[in-house]
Design a protein around this motif. Sequence first.
Motif, PDB file in Angstrom:
ATOM      1  N   LEU A 149       5.337  93.844  95.760  1.00 41.97           N
ATOM      2  CA  LEU A 149       6.697  94.582  95.675  1.00 41.97           C
ATOM      3  C   LEU A 149       6.827  96.169  95.095  1.00 41.97           C
ATOM      4  O   LEU A 149       6.627  96.366  94.020  1.00 41.97           O
ATOM      5  N   GLN A 202      12.410  97.171  94.980  1.00 44.92           N
ATOM      6  CA  GLN A 202      12.697  95.692  94.954  1.00 44.92           C
ATOM      7  C   GLN A 202      12.300  94.955  94.085  1.00 44.92           C
ATOM      8  O   GLN A 202      12.929  93.696  93.994  1.00 44.92           O
ATOM      9  N   ALA A 248      20.521  98.254 101.996  1.00 43.72           N
ATOM     10  CA  ALA A 248      18.922  98.447 102.426  1.00 43.72           C
ATOM     11  C   ALA A 248      19.078  98.661 103.661  1.00 43.72           C
ATOM     12  O   ALA A 248      19.727  98.371 104.515  1.00 43.72           O
ATOM     13  N   LYS A 292      14.401  93.755 103.404  1.00 46.53           N
ATOM     14  CA  LYS A 292      15.421  93.298 102.671  1.00 46.53           C
ATOM     15  C   LYS A 292      14.703  91.698 103.065  1.00 46.53           C
ATOM     16  O   LYS A 292      15.568  91.046 101.597  1.00 46.53           O
ATOM     17  N   VAL A 305      12.988  90.459  99.905  1.00 48.59           N
ATOM     18  CA  VAL A 305      13.814  90.710  99.025  1.00 48.59           C
ATOM     19  C   VAL A 305      14.376  89.033  98.105  1.00 48.59           C
ATOM     20  O   VAL A 305      14.413  88.835  97.464  1.00 48.59           O
ATOM     21  N   LEU A 351      17.556  99.920  97.880  1.00 46.96           N
ATOM     22  CA  LEU A 351      16.129 100.060  98.838  1.00 46.96           C
ATOM     23  C   LEU A 351      16.079 101.279  99.467  1.00 46.96           C
ATOM     24  O   LEU A 351      16.549 101.342 100.477  1.00 46.96           O
TER      25      LEU A 351
END
Length: 370
Positions: free
Chosen positions: A11, A15, A30, A36, A39, A328
Amino acid sequence: MNNYKEAYSKLDAVQKKAVDQIDGPVLVLAGPGTGKTQVLALRVANILQKTQMNAYNILCLTYTESAAYEMRSRLTSIIGTTAYDVEINTFHGFANSVIKDFPYTFNSNLSEEGESELINYKPLDDFSRYKILVDLLTKNHWKFLTPLKNNLIHLQQIAKHIQDFKRERISPEYLEKETNDRMRELTVLRDDDTLTKTKKASIDLDVQKCKRTRELIELYSLYSSELTKKSLYDFEDMIKWVIDACKNDPELALIYQEKFQYILVDEYQDTNNAQLELLNQLTSFYKDNPNLFVVGDQNQSIYRFQGASNYNIEQFNNNYPQAKRIELTINYRSGQGIIDAGTSLITHNVTGVMQKASANIKTDVTINTF
């Protein structure tokens, strides 16, 4: 957890921040290609690793069945079979599970209204929905919903409106009140002798819209009655039933509030009012500090009622002023050329999060204007 460390190490810094922010309300903005789903999966794994929670204490809500499947697959690759103990579902699927777990609660509520028990209810498919609407449109007199003697000219629009009303928890009573208020305003405006013919014509068009809305309200009520008579329900009805049950039975709400200590929501920008109210019922015990993690893209609202793409994001900020906000912005899917081209097309949208590519991928993009 064998694959957790390896996946986590890949990551980027932002993240990791999202994955590590375990407690309290968190809003993650995001866009496409920003990782995503990874995550979300890694955050679930991190909760299990750093807290005393069991997998069944975590609820993940997604917008589609395919998104739920992808989330389950991703989580399984990280933590193994424990992933199957995490509740990963669509909003409708979750509501259905509540009804199945407490059938007597819902049977009781339905019986009070003189309806058949829930066990006799069947989900409404598209064919049955249109058949009921066709019958109502052709067997009743409508002046504005069936213009030019074509009873079905607005069939698809009517079906969509009714579906939206249910999704947004807009009752016939509320619609009637709003429409009557608007009619009174238009009547006052129309009586102004200083108005030009063009302005009066515009007001007359608005009056016609209100009259058409009144008929739609009547049709909406008849449609709801037909579903009750035939023991049928829309998918949107399931969420309404669960919301009403939680409001009428605080013990039922408390069961789920205690069970799900951590709630994660994907595609939050497209969550409708009924779904938002369901979330509220699941988290209200914790007031403004629930462990609620939502991921959304305010530039990518597809389904939100009347195009209110930023409504959910703004409401989340209002409801949870202390919430952590994480953006993000690195796109791992597209080259910078594609991102720059896309950005140039939405420069009027000042609320969005601008992206950049993760690597200098060669992309030549030509934009044609018309």
